[in-house]
Design a protein around this motif. Sequence first.
Motif, PDB file in Angstrom:
ATOM      1  N   LEU A 207       0.793  -1.183  -0.048  1.00  0.00           N
ATOM      2  CA  LEU A 207       0.032   0.185  -0.032  1.00  0.00           C
ATOM      3  C   LEU A 207       1.142   1.211   0.231  1.00  0.00           C
ATOM      4  O   LEU A 207       1.987   1.161   0.479  1.00  0.00           O
ATOM      5  CB  LEU A 207      -0.847   0.065   1.176  1.00  0.00           C
ATOM      6  CG  LEU A 207      -1.885  -1.203   1.279  1.00  0.00           C
ATOM      7  CD1 LEU A 207      -2.811  -1.057   2.621  1.00  0.00           C
ATOM      8  CD2 LEU A 207      -2.845  -1.138   0.054  1.00  0.00           C
ATOM      9  N   ASN A 208       0.404   2.131  -0.249  1.00  0.00           N
ATOM     10  CA  ASN A 208       0.875   3.751  -0.610  1.00  0.00           C
ATOM     11  C   ASN A 208       1.459   4.048   0.948  1.00  0.00           C
ATOM     12  O   ASN A 208       2.552   4.451   0.841  1.00  0.00           O
ATOM     13  CB  ASN A 208      -0.084   4.739  -0.908  1.00  0.00           C
ATOM     14  CG  ASN A 208       0.441   5.878  -1.263  1.00  0.00           C
ATOM     15  OD1 ASN A 208       1.621   6.322  -0.848  1.00  0.00           O
ATOM     16  ND2 ASN A 208      -0.144   6.661  -1.890  1.00  0.00           N
ATOM     17  N   SER A 209       0.642   3.766   2.049  1.00  0.00           N
ATOM     18  CA  SER A 209       1.098   4.363   3.304  1.00  0.00           C
ATOM     19  C   SER A 209       2.213   3.502   3.909  1.00  0.00           C
ATOM     20  O   SER A 209       2.981   3.846   4.703  1.00  0.00           O
ATOM     21  CB  SER A 209      -0.050   4.150   4.142  1.00  0.00           C
ATOM     22  OG  SER A 209      -0.721   2.923   4.227  1.00  0.00           O
ATOM     23  N   SER A 210       2.167   1.912   3.465  1.00  0.00           N
ATOM     24  CA  SER A 210       3.353   1.208   3.769  1.00  0.00           C
ATOM     25  C   SER A 210       4.735   1.650   3.385  1.00  0.00           C
ATOM     26  O   SER A 210       5.550   1.509   4.164  1.00  0.00           O
ATOM     27  CB  SER A 210       3.029  -0.273   3.495  1.00  0.00           C
ATOM     28  OG  SER A 210       1.701  -0.773   3.907  1.00  0.00           O
ATOM     29  N   LEU A 211       4.545   1.964   2.146  1.00  0.00           N
ATOM     30  CA  LEU A 211       6.080   2.406   1.584  1.00  0.00           C
ATOM     31  C   LEU A 211       6.081   3.913   2.200  1.00  0.00           C
ATOM     32  O   LEU A 211       7.627   4.205   2.518  1.00  0.00           O
ATOM     33  CB  LEU A 211       6.065   2.479  -0.032  1.00  0.00           C
ATOM     34  CG  LEU A 211       5.768   1.350  -0.714  1.00  0.00           C
ATOM     35  CD1 LEU A 211       5.537   1.469  -2.179  1.00  0.00           C
ATOM     36  CD2 LEU A 211       6.776   0.250  -0.405  1.00  0.00           C
ATOM     37  N   LEU A 212       5.318   4.792   2.376  1.00  0.00           N
ATOM     38  CA  LEU A 212       5.556   6.200   3.209  1.00  0.00           C
ATOM     39  C   LEU A 212       6.140   5.792   4.492  1.00  0.00           C
ATOM     40  O   LEU A 212       7.118   6.444   4.795  1.00  0.00           O
ATOM     41  CB  LEU A 212       4.139   6.656   3.281  1.00  0.00           C
ATOM     42  CG  LEU A 212       4.029   7.971   3.961  1.00  0.00           C
ATOM     43  CD1 LEU A 212       4.757   9.104   3.236  1.00  0.00           C
ATOM     44  CD2 LEU A 212       2.573   8.285   4.295  1.00  0.00           C
ATOM     45  N   LEU A 213       5.639   4.961   5.110  1.00  0.00           N
ATOM     46  CA  LEU A 213       6.200   4.697   6.525  1.00  0.00           C
ATOM     47  C   LEU A 213       7.689   4.186   6.670  1.00  0.00           C
ATOM     48  O   LEU A 213       8.529   4.774   7.218  1.00  0.00           O
ATOM     49  CB  LEU A 213       5.392   3.748   7.287  1.00  0.00           C
ATOM     50  CG  LEU A 213       4.019   4.290   8.185  1.00  0.00           C
ATOM     51  CD1 LEU A 213       3.074   3.199   8.314  1.00  0.00           C
ATOM     52  CD2 LEU A 213       4.648   5.076   9.400  1.00  0.00           C
ATOM     53  N   ASN A 214       7.777   3.302   5.582  1.00  0.00           N
ATOM     54  CA  ASN A 214       9.422   2.837   5.489  1.00  0.00           C
ATOM     55  C   ASN A 214      10.113   3.954   5.099  1.00  0.00           C
ATOM     56  O   ASN A 214      11.248   3.904   5.378  1.00  0.00           O
ATOM     57  CB  ASN A 214       9.345   1.536   4.548  1.00  0.00           C
ATOM     58  CG  ASN A 214      10.591   0.794   4.668  1.00  0.00           C
ATOM     59  OD1 ASN A 214      11.467   0.486   5.404  1.00  0.00           O
ATOM     60  ND2 ASN A 214      11.066   0.645   3.241  1.00  0.00           N
ATOM     61  N   ASN A 215       9.709   4.657   4.016  1.00  0.00           N
ATOM     62  CA  ASN A 215      10.636   5.498   3.495  1.00  0.00           C
ATOM     63  C   ASN A 215      10.973   6.730   4.292  1.00  0.00           C
ATOM     64  O   ASN A 215      12.000   7.251   4.133  1.00  0.00           O
ATOM     65  CB  ASN A 215       9.798   6.330   2.149  1.00  0.00           C
ATOM     66  CG  ASN A 215      10.084   5.151   0.830  1.00  0.00           C
ATOM     67  OD1 ASN A 215      10.881   4.342   0.752  1.00  0.00           O
ATOM     68  ND2 ASN A 215       8.983   5.264   0.025  1.00  0.00           N
ATOM     69  N   TYR A 216       9.875   6.986   5.218  1.00  0.00           N
ATOM     70  CA  TYR A 216      10.304   8.102   6.112  1.00  0.00           C
ATOM     71  C   TYR A 216      11.668   7.787   6.666  1.00  0.00           C
ATOM     72  O   TYR A 216      12.178   8.911   7.176  1.00  0.00           O
ATOM     73  CB  TYR A 216       9.045   8.039   7.143  1.00  0.00           C
ATOM     74  CG  TYR A 216       9.171   9.184   8.216  1.00  0.00           C
ATOM     75  CD1 TYR A 216       9.159  10.655   7.816  1.00  0.00           C
ATOM     76  CD2 TYR A 216       9.463   8.961   9.649  1.00  0.00           C
ATOM     77  CE1 TYR A 216       9.259  11.632   8.782  1.00  0.00           C
ATOM     78  CE2 TYR A 216       9.547   9.970  10.573  1.00  0.00           C
ATOM     79  CZ  TYR A 216       9.501  11.091  10.215  1.00  0.00           C
ATOM     80  OH  TYR A 216       9.549  12.272  11.126  1.00  0.00           O
ATOM     81  N   PHE A 217      11.803   6.643   7.352  1.00  0.00           N
ATOM     82  CA  PHE A 217      13.033   6.368   7.843  1.00  0.00           C
ATOM     83  C   PHE A 217      14.191   6.616   6.948  1.00  0.00           C
ATOM     84  O   PHE A 217      15.332   7.080   7.286  1.00  0.00           O
ATOM     85  CB  PHE A 217      13.031   5.223   8.706  1.00  0.00           C
ATOM     86  CG  PHE A 217      12.057   5.189  10.018  1.00  0.00           C
ATOM     87  CD1 PHE A 217      12.467   5.876  11.199  1.00  0.00           C
ATOM     88  CD2 PHE A 217      10.935   4.540   9.929  1.00  0.00           C
ATOM     89  CE1 PHE A 217      11.767   5.995  12.270  1.00  0.00           C
ATOM     90  CE2 PHE A 217      10.150   4.755  11.082  1.00  0.00           C
ATOM     91  CZ  PHE A 217      10.569   5.419  12.033  1.00  0.00           C
TER      92      PHE A 217
END
Length: 472
Positions: free
Chosen positions: A250-260
């Motif tokens: 999902l979009n948000s799953s990549l968003l959370l991972n990419n944040y770090f």
Amino acid sequence: MSQVPKHVPFELSGSELRDAVVQYATNPIYLDNEDWENHDNPYRRQLRPQVLPHLDYDKVPGRENVLDYTSLAVQRLLTSIYEADLVFFPKSGLEGKEEDFKAFYSPANRALGERIRPALERYAFGFLDDEVETSGKWTRASLDTYLDSLDMGGGEEQTSVEAAITGSSDPERAARMWLVQFAPDFLSEASPMMRNVLGYYGQTQSEWFKVVIDEYGYGVHETKHSTLFERTLESVGLKSDLHRYWMYYLNSSLLLNNYFHYLGKNHELFFRYVGALYYTESSLVDFCRRADRLLHEVFGESVDTTYFTEHVHIDQHHGRMAREKIIAPLVEAHGEGIIPEIVRGIEEYRVLIEVGDADFSAQIAWMDGQQEFQKLHGPVYGALKEGRVEAPVARLVEPRGELSNTHCHEGDELCHIVSGVMRFESGLGSSLYLRAGDGVVIQRNRLHGANIESDECVYEIHSVGDYRKCLS
């Protein structure tokens, strides 16, 4: 302290940015797949380059639009750019994939990625500027009060994600979809963190490295946290090779991972990472306890939850380490001026968790509701044919085996089959077979794809915006 990087003069924009994005994404390893899964090839990531020329990367979306298709495209791009810094090999060995290996790690691919990264980061994370405010006078005492006030979980009431899984019409399917969302992070766990243990900055650096050592199982591969997560995946019938399920992220799953990765890659955001590290390590204790209980409720005793039970133990320690051995010494060494950035990292991560929980819960509801969304085809299509509602329409003709790699839309759409057979995919293990006269309403921002299962399929996509206006 620094804020989210702004649109500075050397940063690409407009047509120059768009052209550079397309140039990066037309690397053959990023082209569309012919199967729903990648098979033990960590270099293949479907970026749908044919769509990228039509997207606008300049206008930073607000929170209400961070799950639209441009955002998904940007998160996929950033994942590939960040991971070119990491070392990946196929489980079965490199033989037969040597050219993909070279293409992924080539100087040209990495240089093209770095060229577009700052602008894509602005697009991906710029909305947090409007979501988080840390101004005012911060002191060590007020920081301690703030940290003490944080809710790290521990209640017995179900979270929205737990409710989505246990209340699903197929809890095992929902739980597998949930586990897949963690694969980008958990299979290369602590890799973003490693970006901040390089260099020279004193005792705190050694304390941070202790956290990394724990994540890597003290150098014993069998106890490395990513190894434990592989066992969890395999125990519920999933494969554990990297990015096998790329099309289901999902979009948000990549968003959370990419944040770090974003915080670690941009060292001016170092103190923000410190805050996010503290919050994630502290809140993971309750999260992992809940995950252990949830997975056993869904799968019974066959599921291996050692990954989560190990974190219940180790992250109690990590939370204390992050506060006492990292945050406190940094404030002592560098002054209270760094506190707003530490707090900002915590608050930004909390916002991202809210976005992720809502996104996942909505996706499970979308997967569970496929039969109902198929039934809506009749009245919505009727409104369009009768002229009661007008909507742009695209008519497509595709051959057998044509795979529309997963994507989403910025408004509701209606898929109508004129002739042939389509397999419509709405998530891992969730699909419909649509034939002539059939169709389905596609909800805004919901991940989906399709495959043609007849010699030819003719279908229409009606961009209705909000399908509910067709029902009134």
